[in-house]
Motif scaffolding. Structure first.
Motif, PDB file in Angstrom:
ATOM      1  N   GLN A 214       0.801  -1.222   0.000  1.00 38.38           N
ATOM      2  CA  GLN A 214       0.000   0.000   0.000  1.00 38.38           C
ATOM      3  C   GLN A 214       0.836   1.275   0.000  1.00 38.38           C
ATOM      4  OE1 GLN A 214      -2.446  -0.814   3.440  1.00 38.38           O
ATOM      5  NE2 GLN A 214      -4.027  -1.796   2.217  1.00 38.38           N
ATOM      6  N   GLN A 308      -0.232  -1.914 -13.290  1.00 37.57           N
ATOM      7  CA  GLN A 308      -1.230  -2.977 -13.224  1.00 37.57           C
ATOM      8  C   GLN A 308      -1.677  -3.236 -11.780  1.00 37.57           C
ATOM      9  OE1 GLN A 308      -0.440  -6.578 -15.527  1.00 37.57           O
ATOM     10  NE2 GLN A 308       1.308  -5.574 -16.502  1.00 37.57           N
ATOM     11  N   ASP A 309      -2.925  -3.669 -11.638  1.00 40.68           N
ATOM     12  CA  ASP A 309      -3.453  -4.111 -10.354  1.00 40.68           C
ATOM     13  C   ASP A 309      -3.553  -5.632 -10.429  1.00 40.68           C
ATOM     14  OD1 ASP A 309      -4.762  -4.628  -8.002  1.00 40.68           O
ATOM     15  OD2 ASP A 309      -6.393  -3.214  -8.313  1.00 40.68           O
ATOM     16  N   TYR A 310      -2.536  -6.321  -9.915  1.00 40.74           N
ATOM     17  CA  TYR A 310      -2.396  -7.762 -10.157  1.00 40.74           C
ATOM     18  C   TYR A 310      -2.578  -8.614  -8.907  1.00 40.74           C
ATOM     19  CZ  TYR A 310       2.083  -5.609  -9.011  1.00 40.74           C
ATOM     20  OH  TYR A 310       3.043  -4.824  -8.445  1.00 40.74           O
ATOM     21  N   GLY A 315      -5.773  -6.512  -0.248  1.00 37.55           N
ATOM     22  CA  GLY A 315      -5.714  -5.186  -0.838  1.00 37.55           C
ATOM     23  C   GLY A 315      -6.141  -4.119   0.153  1.00 37.55           C
ATOM     24  N   PRO A 316      -6.279  -2.882  -0.321  1.00 39.59           N
ATOM     25  CA  PRO A 316      -6.054  -2.448  -1.697  1.00 39.59           C
ATOM     26  C   PRO A 316      -4.567  -2.363  -2.031  1.00 39.59           C
ATOM     27  CG  PRO A 316      -6.572  -0.559  -0.331  1.00 39.59           C
ATOM     28  CD  PRO A 316      -6.747  -1.774   0.545  1.00 39.59           C
ATOM     29  N   LEU A 317      -4.273  -2.447  -3.324  1.00 41.52           N
ATOM     30  CA  LEU A 317      -2.895  -2.389  -3.809  1.00 41.52           C
ATOM     31  C   LEU A 317      -2.616  -1.006  -4.386  1.00 41.52           C
ATOM     32  CD1 LEU A 317      -0.203  -3.868  -4.707  1.00 41.52           C
ATOM     33  CD2 LEU A 317      -1.392  -4.317  -6.875  1.00 41.52           C
ATOM     34  N   VAL A 319      -0.865   1.073  -6.962  1.00 45.11           N
ATOM     35  CA  VAL A 319      -0.355   0.701  -8.279  1.00 45.11           C
ATOM     36  C   VAL A 319       0.969   1.421  -8.545  1.00 45.11           C
ATOM     37  CG1 VAL A 319      -0.813   0.730 -10.762  1.00 45.11           C
ATOM     38  CG2 VAL A 319      -2.666   0.253  -9.154  1.00 45.11           C
ATOM     39  N   GLN A 348       6.127  -4.806  -5.968  1.00 44.08           N
ATOM     40  CA  GLN A 348       6.489  -4.625  -7.370  1.00 44.08           C
ATOM     41  C   GLN A 348       7.972  -4.864  -7.608  1.00 44.08           C
ATOM     42  OE1 GLN A 348       4.761  -3.813 -10.521  1.00 44.08           O
ATOM     43  NE2 GLN A 348       6.795  -4.670 -10.883  1.00 44.08           N
TER      44      GLN A 348
END
Length: 489
Positions: A214, A308-310, A315-317, A319, A348
């Motif tokens: 996050q 990308q939201d992978y 979550g939330p992630l 991006v 990431q």
């Protein structure tokens, strides 16, 4: 039938039909909306009146429900404590759910359609309904090393780590500090829960934040792996290719220069790409950022997962982003070294290393390994998938990058992550912020380099370290080392 009676009968029929339509609308079409409302206490009290499933790491429950001696019947407790709090999240009567408690609520509460047969059996046998269990991909030894590494940084620290299995995307560890005690939010003493929640929300260090997914910050020189990948893929370079290594790089359209951290050259006016990565040469990678087009850099970053939201399981992630620099070469140079408007989460940057470790294929990260019923029947199983149909880089490029990252640990800034008898690939990063605050320290790596079983990213956002001593290798390297040793031991 006389007219008044007929009129009354038609009116009653219309009212009856309207009532049935409203009941059908509320019970069928709007049921989910009412159930999801935070102020619907009936749903909340129902959840507390039946046994909720466990969240498991291995065979150990890190979140479970135990009988309660009050009217709510079941108390949610967290044996995983602060170490696992960013993953489990919490379940609170007043504040809802976060983390896995939220994303897997339908399973844990037993309402998921996958558990329909179990609910039917419970009904027929008059058994107490119980939720399903969620088994995580976390390796407890790696998680222990991650949490211990973060806590050893001292007090008043903001940091996070993530570890991934490169070949599958399974998340082996996820830790964030500062953290919190979820039991204090799950308690049935609602005044104490409110006091704890208010304290956590007011804390400037944001302990409720899972920084591993996050918080997106400039990744600094760890992003040079993406730039190196783009240069190899698009400019036909390899580890022996010569690049500019001067002390400063003129930034077109400005009266400014991009300097090296050391203030000197990187070993000469021309150095190999491997040497540039070894010493984390800003001028070399800034030059490459200007040689590459903005589109080529964006495509390469996105191939590793940027933009990308992978992540589905939690979550939330936040991006991660590589910006559109609009053809501004000065911005492209700064972006190529992980500055400007480039931002990334620890997850990431772990995926960048994991993609290189996996021969160029970037796997979609996942945290839920298996879902089982209360009777331990397997209901669902995590399945490894790639984030894209095409690899981020070719197998040859991945092998070249791996050799270069091994050199960083053996000959360059990544030496604190070296493991005796094991070939480790890594990259350090120190991202400058503002003169008022210290830099961010980053480290990413994988091991064993020839047959990787773990990829790691460490991000130290704030610590008590003197500004002059902040470096990704010094702060993040030992933590990554301990995590890699735990995974391969």
């Amino acid at each position: 039938m006389n007219r008044p009676i007929r009129t009354l009968s038609v009116g009653c029929l219309i009212l009856f039909v309207a009532l049935m339509l409203n009941v059908t609308y509320v019970q069928f079409f709007k049921a989910g909306w009412y159930n999801a409302r935070g102020d619907n206490r009936r749903v909340t009290e129902e959840a507390y009146s039946q046994q909720r499933g466990d969240i498991l790491v291995g065979k150990k429950a890190i979140a479970t429900s135990v009988p309660s001696d009050d009217k709510y019947e079941w108390q949610r407790t967290y044996p995983g404590g602060k170490k696992y709090a960013p993953i489990t999240g919490f379940m609170s009567y007043s504040y809802g759910q976060t983390g896995i408690e939220r994303s897997q609520d339908s399973v844990l509460s037993g309402k998921d359609n996958k558990l329909f047969t179990n609910r039917l059996v419970d009904l027929v046998t008059n058994s107490e309904p119980a939720g399903g269990n969620v088994e995580l991909t976390i390796n407890p030894k790696v998680q222990d090393a991650a949490y211990e590494g973060l806590t050893n940084l001292g007090d008043d620290v903001q940091a996070a780590v993530v570890a991934i299995e490169p070949s599958t995307g399974a998340i082996l560890a996820m830790a964030s500090t500062p953290t919190f005690n979820p039991d204090r939010l799950a308690t049935h003493d609602f005044s104490d829960a409110q006091k704890s929640y208010n304290q956590l929300r007011k804390d400037e260090d944001e302990p409720l934040l899972n920084r591993s997914i996050q918080t997106a910050l400039p990744p600094g020189s760890t992003f040079k792996l993406v730039t190196a990948a783009a240069a190899i893929e698009n400019l036909g370079m390899d580890g022996d290719s010569k690049v500019y290594g001067g002390a400063t790089l003129d930034l077109p359209g400005t009266d400014k220069v991009l300097p090296n951290h050391s203030g000197t050259d990187c070993g000469g006016e021309q150095v190999t790409l491997t040497q540039a990565l070894d010493v984390s040469c800003n001028t070399a990678f800034g030059f490459l950022g200007m040689e590459l087009s903005d589109e080529e850099m964006q495509d390469q970053a996105e191939a590793f997962g940027f933009g990308q939201d992978y992540l589905d399981d939690i979550g939330p992630l936040a991006v991660s982003q590589y910006p559109d620099n609009g053809g501004d070469k000065a911005k492209q140079a700064r972006a190529a070294i992980g500055q400007e408007s480039v931002i990334a989460t620890p997850l990431q940057m772990a995926m960048v290393s994991a993609g290189i470790a996996n021969g160029g294929e970037v796997m979609k990260p996942y945290l839920v390994d298996r879902v089982t019923s209360s009777s331990l029947d397997v209901i669902d199983q995590g399945k490894p998938t790639t984030i894209d149909k095409q690899p981020a880089v070719s197998q040859d490029t991945a092998e070249t990058l791996t050799d270069m990252m091994v050199s960083v640990v053996e000959n360059g800034t990544g030496s604190p992550a070296a493991i005796d008898g094991v070939s480790v690939a890594g990259k350090t990063g120190t991202a400058q912020t503002t003169p008022e605050r210290p830099p961010y320290a980053w480290f990413t790596s994988f091991a064993p380099a020839e047959n990787p079983s773990i990829a790691v990213a460490v991000m130290v956002q704030k610590s008590g370290t003197e500004r002059s001593d902040i470096a990704g290798g010094l702060l993040g390297g030992p933590i990554a080392k301990a995590m890699m040793e735990a995974a391969i031991s």
